[in-house]
Design a protein around this motif. Structure first.
Motif, PDB file in Angstrom:
ATOM      1  N   SER A   1       0.814  -1.210   0.000  1.00 39.10           N
ATOM      2  CA  SER A   1       0.000   0.000   0.000  1.00 39.10           C
ATOM      3  C   SER A   1       0.854   1.269   0.000  1.00 39.10           C
ATOM      4  N   LYS A   2       2.006   1.237   0.640  1.00 39.76           N
ATOM      5  CA  LYS A   2       2.834   2.442   0.714  1.00 39.76           C
ATOM      6  C   LYS A   2       3.641   2.659  -0.565  1.00 39.76           C
TER       7      LYS A   2
ATOM      8  N   GLN B   1      -5.968   1.472  -4.731  1.00 39.85           N
ATOM      9  CA  GLN B   1      -6.527   0.707  -3.612  1.00 39.85           C
ATOM     10  C   GLN B   1      -7.311  -0.474  -4.164  1.00 39.85           C
ATOM     11  N   GLY B   2      -6.623  -1.308  -4.924  1.00 41.27           N
ATOM     12  CA  GLY B   2      -7.241  -2.484  -5.511  1.00 41.27           C
ATOM     13  C   GLY B   2      -7.218  -3.661  -4.565  1.00 41.27           C
ATOM     14  N   ILE B   3      -7.665  -4.797  -5.049  1.00 34.04           N
ATOM     15  CA  ILE B   3      -7.744  -5.988  -4.214  1.00 34.04           C
ATOM     16  C   ILE B   3      -6.355  -6.504  -3.851  1.00 34.04           C
TER      17      ILE B   3
ATOM     18  N   GLY C   1      -8.843  -5.203   4.985  1.00 37.54           N
ATOM     19  CA  GLY C   1     -10.017  -4.813   5.758  1.00 37.54           C
ATOM     20  C   GLY C   1     -11.275  -4.664   4.942  1.00 37.54           C
ATOM     21  N   PRO C   2     -12.116  -3.680   5.279  1.00 38.25           N
ATOM     22  CA  PRO C   2     -13.417  -3.519   4.622  1.00 38.25           C
ATOM     23  C   PRO C   2     -13.307  -3.207   3.126  1.00 38.25           C
TER      24      PRO C   2
ATOM     25  N   GLN D   1     -14.309  -5.251  -2.367  1.00 36.51           N
ATOM     26  CA  GLN D   1     -13.816  -5.569  -3.708  1.00 36.51           C
ATOM     27  C   GLN D   1     -13.900  -7.063  -3.993  1.00 36.51           C
ATOM     28  N   ARG D   2     -13.629  -7.883  -2.994  1.00 35.99           N
ATOM     29  CA  ARG D   2     -13.732  -9.328  -3.185  1.00 35.99           C
ATOM     30  C   ARG D   2     -15.180  -9.726  -3.469  1.00 35.99           C
ATOM     31  N   LYS D   3     -16.118  -9.082  -2.782  1.00 32.75           N
ATOM     32  CA  LYS D   3     -17.537  -9.368  -2.991  1.00 32.75           C
ATOM     33  C   LYS D   3     -17.955  -8.997  -4.417  1.00 32.75           C
TER      34      LYS D   3
END
Length: 192
Positions: free
Chosen positions: A138-139, A147-149, A154-155, A160-162
């Motif tokens: 992420s960094k 901000q992909g899978i 977390g949420p 995204q998985r859903k």
């Protein structure tokens, strides 16, 4: 005055050496020892490079071996589902050598490999959504990947998985993989 400066520099060098020794050797050895006591084994790593030299050697052996094509019962070229072991031959070797759960190292990072399907299902079902993606994803890779899978936890990851889960059902994956092959067999698809 010079003696104090030399002492400060000497102390700073000793502190840096202790920190490097801790990061490179002690931390990884203590983690490996804890997992070894729990029955999880793996190949012994080089103190700095980990198991990367062995991975490279195995990959070069696979790449130098002759390629064999898989034919199905109608004598057509078929897809092989053993491609991960062609790209990552160390996985196949270490699964056969250490079992479905083993530990390996890439540099100073220790990796716990779990290839037992039931254990993976249990890990996914009974752990929190913050399973622990590495912070460098992420960094460092955030501007590239967003901000992909792959980078989120977390949420955000759960949402995204859903969203993508229906596209990964087995029947849809089979259609997307085999559809071009079926069209090619029937003469409806022309490759350039």
């Amino acid at each position: 005055m010079e003696m104090n400066t030399v002492q400060v520099v000497l102390v700073a060098v000793v502190v840096v050496l202790i920190h490097v020794f801790n990061v490179l050797l002690l931390r990884s050895r203590s983690l490996r020892a804890k997992l070894h006591r729990q029955g999880i084994h793996g190949p012994s790593p080089h103190f700095y490079f980990g198991n990367i030299p062995e991975m490279k050697t195995l990959l070069l052996q696979v790449q130098s071996a002759p390629i064999t094509q898989v034919k199905d019962k109608d004598d057509h070229d078929s897809l092989s589902h053993k491609w991960p072991f062609t790209l990552f031959p160390h996985i196949q070797k270490w699964i056969s050598q250490y079992g479905p759960i083993y530990l390996f190292s890439s540099g100073t990072i220790q990796w716990l490999m779990v290839s037992d399907i039931e254990m993976v299902k249990e890990i996914i079902m009974y752990t929190s959504l913050n399973l622990g993606k590495p912070s460098y994803l992420s960094k460092d890779m955030g501007p590239l990947l967003g901000q992909g899978i792959l980078t989120s936890s977390g949420p955000i990851w759960a949402h995204q998985r859903k969203i993508i889960a229906p596209e990964l059902y087995l029947d849809k994956v089979k259609v997307s993989v085999f559809y071009p092959t079926l069209l090619k067999r029937n003469g409806m698809l022309h490759w350039p």
